[in-house]
Design an enzyme around this catalytic site. Structure first.
Site, PDB file in Angstrom:
ATOM      1  N   GLU A 105      52.577 -45.989 -52.638  1.00  0.00           N
ATOM      2  CA  GLU A 105      53.452 -46.741 -53.556  1.00  0.00           C
ATOM      3  C   GLU A 105      53.754 -48.130 -52.997  1.00  0.00           C
ATOM      4  O   GLU A 105      53.816 -49.106 -53.731  1.00  0.00           O
ATOM      5  CB  GLU A 105      54.735 -45.938 -53.800  1.00  0.00           C
ATOM      6  CG  GLU A 105      54.453 -44.682 -54.621  1.00  0.00           C
ATOM      7  CD  GLU A 105      55.679 -43.797 -54.808  1.00  0.00           C
ATOM      8  OE1 GLU A 105      56.279 -43.432 -53.783  1.00  0.00           O
ATOM      9  OE2 GLU A 105      56.015 -43.485 -55.956  1.00  0.00           O
ATOM     10  N   GLU A 125      53.460 -35.695 -53.655  1.00  0.00           N
ATOM     11  CA  GLU A 125      54.848 -35.264 -53.926  1.00  0.00           C
ATOM     12  C   GLU A 125      54.915 -33.936 -54.666  1.00  0.00           C
ATOM     13  O   GLU A 125      55.827 -33.137 -54.450  1.00  0.00           O
ATOM     14  CB  GLU A 125      55.592 -36.341 -54.718  1.00  0.00           C
ATOM     15  CG  GLU A 125      55.951 -37.583 -53.908  1.00  0.00           C
ATOM     16  CD  GLU A 125      54.804 -38.553 -53.721  1.00  0.00           C
ATOM     17  OE1 GLU A 125      53.665 -38.255 -54.161  1.00  0.00           O
ATOM     18  OE2 GLU A 125      55.027 -39.620 -53.132  1.00  0.00           O
TER      19      GLU A 125
END
Ligand code: NAI
Length: 699
Positions: A105, A125
């Site tokens: 990210e 995640e």
């Protein structure tokens, strides 16, 4: 500071430096924003490279911060990414080795990205019950394309950078470096080449569309529903990526955040995060420091080529470690060898194993009938018949022939490892390595620590278990160790439930609906009901007051040992594993009830689940208090990895914590009132009672 700052001619280089994987903890985040500010303030700097020191660009969020206020402390990851986007000088992410989760990210927030080949790129995640929470679901589809991005986000699996770079139209990587070694230099050159380019490109500004959006997301949702079963996160990944195609960027970001925050508090997410930390904790032994010297294990011997010996040998062959297998008779060796071959050949046939790998593994395996030929092995694992007399003979032989310093392990499932160690003059070298059947497949390994087991032996066995891809949990010496000692209580409850009115299928269905891979009766049929029978016969001698249902003995008297005899609690068709309820067994149970004067009652699924699960919990509390297990989370690992406890409930101890220990004890008190149950057993273990009194939890 956990980010380094250097200037090379006109390029500022910010290097994340937070070993082992440059986790994005608070200090690291602060390091990045400070360095960014410095670079933007320095007129000599024209462009910026962001990279990672050591073995990773970044492995993502710092798990240690999860759930703590530090995770959100400013600058949080979202703010760092915003600072990168807003840098007036171009920022180039130079990614290598590992670029995962928050690390990816972060890279997506940079203006450009250059990647080394071989870099593992992932948004994992979902494996912790979450979705990416710092823009991953909104930026990756823009950079990579909707479908490949969703595949990565839903699976959480890593993809190699060079494969991603080949996706047509991708904007994830502006350039691939020739090699990991040349990355730093190429990144500097690239940063110089774009230093004057304006406007600065941002992933958020890229278009995000799917030509057949509605149909595609409907399809994706159906696929995910089938696979994700009890986990909410994968479905939410689809929602978030769909939002990237339909909402404005900032609205999509808010939507992602909303989902992320809600997931964080689900029991499934808690369970997965618990498992993540429990697995890491289990590898550490409180009084065995990480720097304890280890013995070198280059070769292994296995005694006994039966069910367990063969599977144990395969683990080492798979890891490239040579194995010598010993039996008393040539026929037994041949049979063991043939089973190993058959197992590997089945994998080759299914395309799971390449022929050359198979050949290579088999070439590491040798056999012998003579103990003298084992003397040079660094470690020997015994898997002979479960009889103390046989173990005595074997360990005396091993003591005679093995070189000094060799580790002598036993795979015993019930016998006293201290006694076994005492057959040798080197009890410090003796340890239990309790594998689970099928040993080449099951992840769990109970490492049984004898009174005299050396710390270096323990440290070595823990390291070896990692090499052979097992999750090792240390257990002290007691009958059944952690897992089987608990399962005995669970099995006893299963028996009482039959006595009181259930059928085997009703019990199995209830606990399978709770999430267990298999109920107690299907499990008995798989493992062989004769094994439990033998244990009970011993118990009737040792503990004459212990209460048991007689149904399992009656079943065994009929020769219904389970799958291996084609009949147990259920019937089985040859070659199939489907459990078919059998009317005779049900009648046998009814007749038994009538004979002992029990009027059957209707028992709810809730009661079945509570009695089975809380029996595990209460026994586990004793185990913990006695120091047989060193942490509650170790017990959870045993049940998650070895006994098919539902992953999304995080193991029996985690589950009890979630239910609330007060409520668990209340239920136990109710069960103790049942005259057909075992009131003594349901006395809450002292540790459990204490935790309730103090308002505490196991974990
Ligand atoms: P098995 O009966 O399939 O194999 C035992 C093998 O040992 C046989 O091939 C036999 O010929 C050989 N053997 C017996 N005495 C020997 C000696 N003196 N020297 C060399 N070889 C000898 O038994 P299994 O199921 O493999 O069990 C072995 C051990 O593993 C036992 O201690 C058992 O409690 C333990 N274990 C078994 C599990 C299971 O699910 N079957 C699970 C975990 C542990």
């Amino acid at each position: 500071m956990t980010a380094k700052y250097e200037v090379h001619s006109s390029v500022a280089v910010i290097t994340l430096d937070n070993p082992p994987v440059n986790g994005l903890g608070h200090a690291t985040r602060l390091g990045i924003t400070d360095a960014l500010q410095k670079a933007n303030a320095d007129t000599a700097v024209k462009s910026i490279v962001l990279t990672g020191a050591g073995k990773a660009f970044s492995g993502g969020a710092d798990i240690k911060e999860f759930g703590s206020s530090k995770a959100l402390a400013e600058p949080n990851l979202l703010s760092v990414i915003l600072a990168l986007e807003n840098s007036s000088k171009p920022v180039v992410a130079a990614v290598h080795s590992v670029c995962m989760g928050g690390g990816l990210e972060l890279a997506l927030g940079c203006h450009y990205r250059i990647a080394a080949p071989g870099c593992n790129v992932a948004l994992p995640e979902v494996k912790l019950g979450l979705i990416p929470g710092a823009g991953g679901t909104q930026r990756l589809p823009r950079a990579l394309g909707v479908e490949p991005a969703l595949n990565m986000i839903v699976s959480g699996e890593a993809v190699k950078s060079e494969l991603l770079a080949r996706i047509p139209g991708q904007k994830l990587f502006d350039k691939m470096a020739a090699s990991a070694e040349s990355l730093a230099e190429e990144a500097l050159a690239f940063a110089q080449s774009i230093s004057d380019t304006r406007p600065l490109p941002l992933v958020r500004n890229l278009p995000c569309k799917h030509p057949e959006g509605d149909a595609y997301f409907q399809f994706a949702r159906n696929m995910v529903k089938g696979m994700a079963k009890n986990f909410p996160a994968p479905g939410k990944c689809v929602d978030a990526v769909e939002a990237a195609t339909k909402k404005k960027f900032d609205e999509g970001m808010a939507f992602e955040r909303e989902i992320f925050t809600a997931l964080m508090f689900t029991p499934e997410c808690r369970a997965l995060r618990h498992m993540f930390t429990a697995e890491r904790a289990a590898s550490k032994i409180p009084d065995v420091p990480a720097d304890t010297p280890q013995r070198d294990i280059q070769s292994v011997a296995v005694i006994g080529a039966g069910t367990m010996g063969g599977g144990i040998a395969m683990n080492f062959l798979n890891a490239g470690i040579p194995v010598k297998m010993l039996e008393m008779k040539q026929e037994a060796l041949d049979k063991g060898l043939a089973t190993i071959r058959k197992n590997y050949e089945a994998q080759v046939k299914k395309g799971k194993l390449k022929q050359d790998k198979y050949d290579q593994r088999m070439s590491l395996l040798t056999t012998t009938l003579s103990y003298d030929e084992l003397k040079d092995a660094d470690m020997v694992i015994e898997a002979v018949f479960e009889e103390m007399g046989v173990k005595e003979k074997v360990f005396k032989e091993l003591d005679r022939v093995m070189k000094p310093g060799a580790i002598l392990a036993s795979n015993t499932s019930t016998l006293d490892v201290n006694k076994i160690a005492a057959f040798t003059k080197r009890p410090q070298d003796v340890v239990g390595m309790h594998f689970f059947s099928p040993a080449n497949i099951m992840k769990l390994l109970e490492v049984v620590r004898g009174e005299k087991t050396g710390k270096d032996v323990l440290a070595t066995v823990m390291a070896v278990s990692k090499k052979i891809r097992k999750t090792a949990v240390v257990s002290g010496v007691c009958d059944g160790f952690i897992g089987n000692r608990m399962i005995e209580q669970y099995g006893r409850q299963g028996g009482f439930l039959l006595d009181e009115g259930c059928t085997p299928a009703q019990v199995d269905k209830a606990i399978e609906k709770f999430g267990f891979a298999m109920g107690p009766f299907r499990m008995g049929d798989l493992a062989g009901n004769d094994i439990g029978w033998a244990i009970r016969k011993r118990r009737y001698q040792e503990k004459p007051d212990m209460k048991y249902s007689k149904t399992a003995d009656l079943l065994c008297e009929k020769g219904r040992f389970g799958q291996k005899t084609g009949a147990g609690w259920y019937d089985y068709v040859p070659g199939k594993r489907d459990a078919i309820p059998n009317a005779e067994v049900v009648k046998m149970i009814e007749d038994h009830r009538a004979a002992v004067g029990i009027t059957p009652r209707k028992i709810s699924d809730e009661e079945i689940v509570q009695r089975l699960v809380y029996s595990l919990v209460n026994e586990a509390a004793h185990i913990l208090e006695e120091g047989i297990a060193s942490r509650a989370s170790d017990i959870d690992m045993v049940y998650l990895m070895g006994y098919g406890f539902p992953i999304y409930r995080g193991g029996p101890m985690n589950y009890a914590d979630q239910v609330g220990l007060f409520n668990v004890v209340q239920a136990m008190n109710r069960f103790a009132q049942n005259p057909l149950d075992d009131a003594k057993f349901w006395q809450p273990a002292p540790l459990l009672a204490r935790l309730v009194a103090e308002g505490k939890t196991f974990n």
